[in-house]
Design a protein around this motif. Structure first.
Motif, short mmCIF file in Angstrom:
data_model
loop_
_atom_site.label_atom_id
_atom_site.label_comp_id
_atom_site.label_asym_id
_atom_site.label_seq_id
_atom_site.Cartn_x
_atom_site.Cartn_y
_atom_site.Cartn_z
N ALA A 228 0.74 -1.19 0.41
CA ALA A 228 0.05 0.11 -0.26
C ALA A 228 0.75 1.07 -0.24
CB ALA A 228 -0.96 0.22 1.05
N CYS A 229 1.25 1.22 0.48
CA CYS A 229 2.75 2.41 1.21
C CYS A 229 3.99 2.36 -0.17
CB CYS A 229 3.40 2.64 2.04
SG CYS A 229 4.02 1.41 2.78
N GLU A 230 3.88 1.74 -0.96
CA GLU A 230 4.90 1.59 -2.38
C GLU A 230 5.39 2.72 -3.22
OE1 GLU A 230 2.79 -0.56 -6.17
OE2 GLU A 230 4.28 -1.46 -4.96
N ASN A 231 4.92 3.30 -3.09
CA ASN A 231 5.43 4.83 -3.34
C ASN A 231 5.19 5.66 -2.30
OD1 ASN A 231 5.08 4.13 -5.92
ND2 ASN A 231 2.93 4.58 -6.19
N GLY A 232 5.10 5.32 -0.90
CA GLY A 232 4.81 7.04 -0.10
C GLY A 232 3.92 6.39 0.98
N PRO A 233 4.62 7.29 1.98
CA PRO A 233 3.49 6.81 3.51
C PRO A 233 1.62 7.27 2.50
CG PRO A 233 5.42 8.96 3.46
CD PRO A 233 5.40 8.51 2.16
N THR A 234 1.10 6.60 2.92
CA THR A 234 -0.56 6.64 2.79
C THR A 234 -1.29 6.45 3.90
OG1 THR A 234 0.36 5.25 0.32
CG2 THR A 234 -1.83 4.64 1.04
N VAL A 235 -2.82 6.57 4.15
CA VAL A 235 -3.95 6.21 5.16
C VAL A 235 -4.59 5.67 4.24
CG1 VAL A 235 -4.93 6.98 6.41
CG2 VAL A 235 -2.85 8.18 6.34
N PHE A 236 -4.98 4.42 4.43
CA PHE A 236 -5.49 3.69 3.43
C PHE A 236 -7.41 3.14 4.25
CE2 PHE A 236 -2.69 0.93 6.00
CZ PHE A 236 -3.24 0.04 6.31
N SER A 237 -8.20 2.57 3.62
CA SER A 237 -9.92 2.00 4.70
C SER A 237 -9.98 1.23 2.74
CB SER A 237 -10.12 3.59 5.03
OG SER A 237 -10.75 4.05 3.56
N GLY A 238 -10.71 0.82 3.92
CA GLY A 238 -12.13 -0.22 2.93
C GLY A 238 -12.32 -1.98 4.25
N PHE A 239 -12.58 -2.21 2.81
CA PHE A 239 -12.65 -3.79 3.64
C PHE A 239 -11.68 -4.87 3.47
CE2 PHE A 239 -16.64 -1.31 2.58
CZ PHE A 239 -17.47 -1.61 3.98
N GLY B 62 -6.49 1.94 7.56
CA GLY B 62 -4.35 2.28 9.04
C GLY B 62 -3.63 3.09 8.30
N ALA B 63 -2.69 3.21 8.81
CA ALA B 63 -1.65 4.04 7.88
C ALA B 63 0.28 3.27 7.48
CB ALA B 63 -1.33 5.26 8.30
N ALA B 64 0.34 3.24 6.36
CA ALA B 64 1.96 2.52 6.57
C ALA B 64 2.52 3.68 5.98
CB ALA B 64 1.30 1.90 5.92
N ALA B 65 4.05 3.18 6.26
CA ALA B 65 4.89 3.84 5.59
C ALA B 65 6.29 3.17 5.41
CB ALA B 65 5.25 5.18 5.91
N PRO B 66 7.44 3.56 4.45
CA PRO B 66 8.68 3.01 3.80
C PRO B 66 9.27 3.05 5.26
CG PRO B 66 7.80 4.11 2.20
CD PRO B 66 6.69 4.05 3.14
N VAL B 67 9.51 1.85 5.54
CA VAL B 67 11.17 2.25 6.50
C VAL B 67 11.75 3.37 5.93
CG1 VAL B 67 13.18 1.02 8.24
CG2 VAL B 67 10.72 -0.06 7.44
N GLY B 68 12.38 4.08 7.08
CA GLY B 68 13.35 5.20 6.90
C GLY B 68 13.13 6.28 5.95
N ALA B 69 11.77 5.95 5.44
CA ALA B 69 10.65 7.67 5.16
C ALA B 69 11.51 9.05 5.66
CB ALA B 69 9.50 7.14 5.04
N GLY B 70 11.97 8.57 7.35
CA GLY B 70 12.10 10.36 7.16
C GLY B 70 11.04 10.92 8.60
N GLU B 71 11.49 11.80 9.34
CA GLU B 71 9.87 13.13 9.80
C GLU B 71 9.32 13.70 9.10
OE1 GLU B 71 10.02 12.52 13.33
OE2 GLU B 71 11.72 10.52 13.11
N ASP B 72 7.95 12.70 8.36
CA ASP B 72 7.16 13.40 8.04
C ASP B 72 5.99 13.98 7.66
OD1 ASP B 72 6.62 11.43 8.00
OD2 ASP B 72 7.19 10.57 5.27
N GLY B 73 5.53 13.90 9.65
CA GLY B 73 4.62 13.87 10.26
C GLY B 73 4.02 12.41 10.76
N MET B 74 4.17 11.23 10.17
CA MET B 74 3.64 10.51 10.25
C MET B 74 4.15 9.78 11.90
SD MET B 74 1.02 9.87 7.47
CE MET B 74 0.73 8.57 7.93
#
Length: 277
Positions: free
Chosen positions: A124-135, A180-192
């Protein structure tokens, strides 16, 4: 194999994700001075999750807001513990908020049966920090519910026998609405870091099931079908979510395995404070 992330044309700028408080303060048991008076209105957001209660901060547990209703797992004592609380607003010391009107910029679906939840979150977060929802229908859901409110000025992970005294849930074939939310490891301090923390994909802070490439944090509404004179009724879309279809609210472990998923993905463009009203 996991499906490719499909982007919807014209929705490439991402979403400004809103926050109330900080998950690290929630874990540390810190309570802001205005927490007993500040509420998050369910009809003012598209969806939200982390911690909350419709009654007050002394009964806060896992929280998820969807379709204009707030669902919380109560941490009241005795027989009331872990009962489902439903209302129009929540008291909260930490919430990740999808703002009202937010539109997804992609989807994730058609996963291989048996894929771990951490694998799904990593994709889900392969392109960067992501919030997701669904079933999601889980092959095996592994989840936990905090047993005491995180308001005592100590880390909830420091005393697992107190804060996680109720054994984890294991449910085969569970269907959930998740946020939920997901971000790549090492994405940095971006607020997530206000929603993501090491151990967030585990149980009681233990990082079992965590991905080596992503950090994630997910809550879910455990759903049920209803049988009446008109037959079997179940939730088919977010607009169908109503209290009668919800059993409880859980924190989902990355070790859970999935049967199928249908997620909306919201690329994080910025992180801002949620403004009341």
């Amino acid at each position: 194999l996991l499906s490719r992330r499909r982007r919807m044309p014209g929705l490439l700028m991402g979403t400004k994700i809103e926050f109330v408080g900080d998950v690290n303060d929630v874990i540390a048991g810190k309570v802001p001075s205005d927490a007993e008076h500040r509420v998050l209105a369910a009809d003012a957001v598209r969806s939200a999750f982390i911690v909350g209660s419709t009654k007050g901060i002394d009964s806060m547990g896992e929280m998820l807001i969807a379709n204009g209703r707030a669902y919380c797992c109560s941490t009241e004592p005795g027989a009331l513990k872990h009962r489902l609380l439903v209302g129009d607003a929540v008291f909260t010391t930490g919430a990740c908020v999808l703002p009202k009107g937010a539109e997804s910029d992609g989807t994730l679906c058609d996963v291989e049966k048996g894929a771990s939840w951490s694998t799904v979150c990593s994709r889900a977060c392969e392109n960067g920090p992501t919030v997701f929802s669904g079933f999601v229908t889980f092959e095996q859901l592994e989840a936990v519910q905090v047993a005491e409110p995180p308001i005592h000025g100590e880390s909830i992970f420091s005393r697992p026998d107190f804060y996680y005294s109720v054994p984890p849930l294991e449910v085969h074939g569970a269907r959930c609405y998740v946020m939920g939310a997901a971000a790549p490891v090492g994405a940095g301090e971006d607020g997530m870091e206000r929603v993501l923390y090491l151990g967030g994909a585990g149980i009681a802070g233990v990082s079992g099931g965590a991905s080596s490439v992503a950090i994630s944090h997910t809550h879910g509404l455990l759903l049920r079908s209803i049988f009446d004179a008109d037959g079997c009724k179940s939730v088919e879309s977010e607009d169908d979510l109503r209290p009668e279809f919800v059993d409880t609210v859980v924190h989902i472990s990355g070790q859970s395995t999935v049967r199928n998923v249908d997620l909306q993905l919201f690329a994080v463009d910025a992180v801002v404070e949620h403004e009341d009203g």
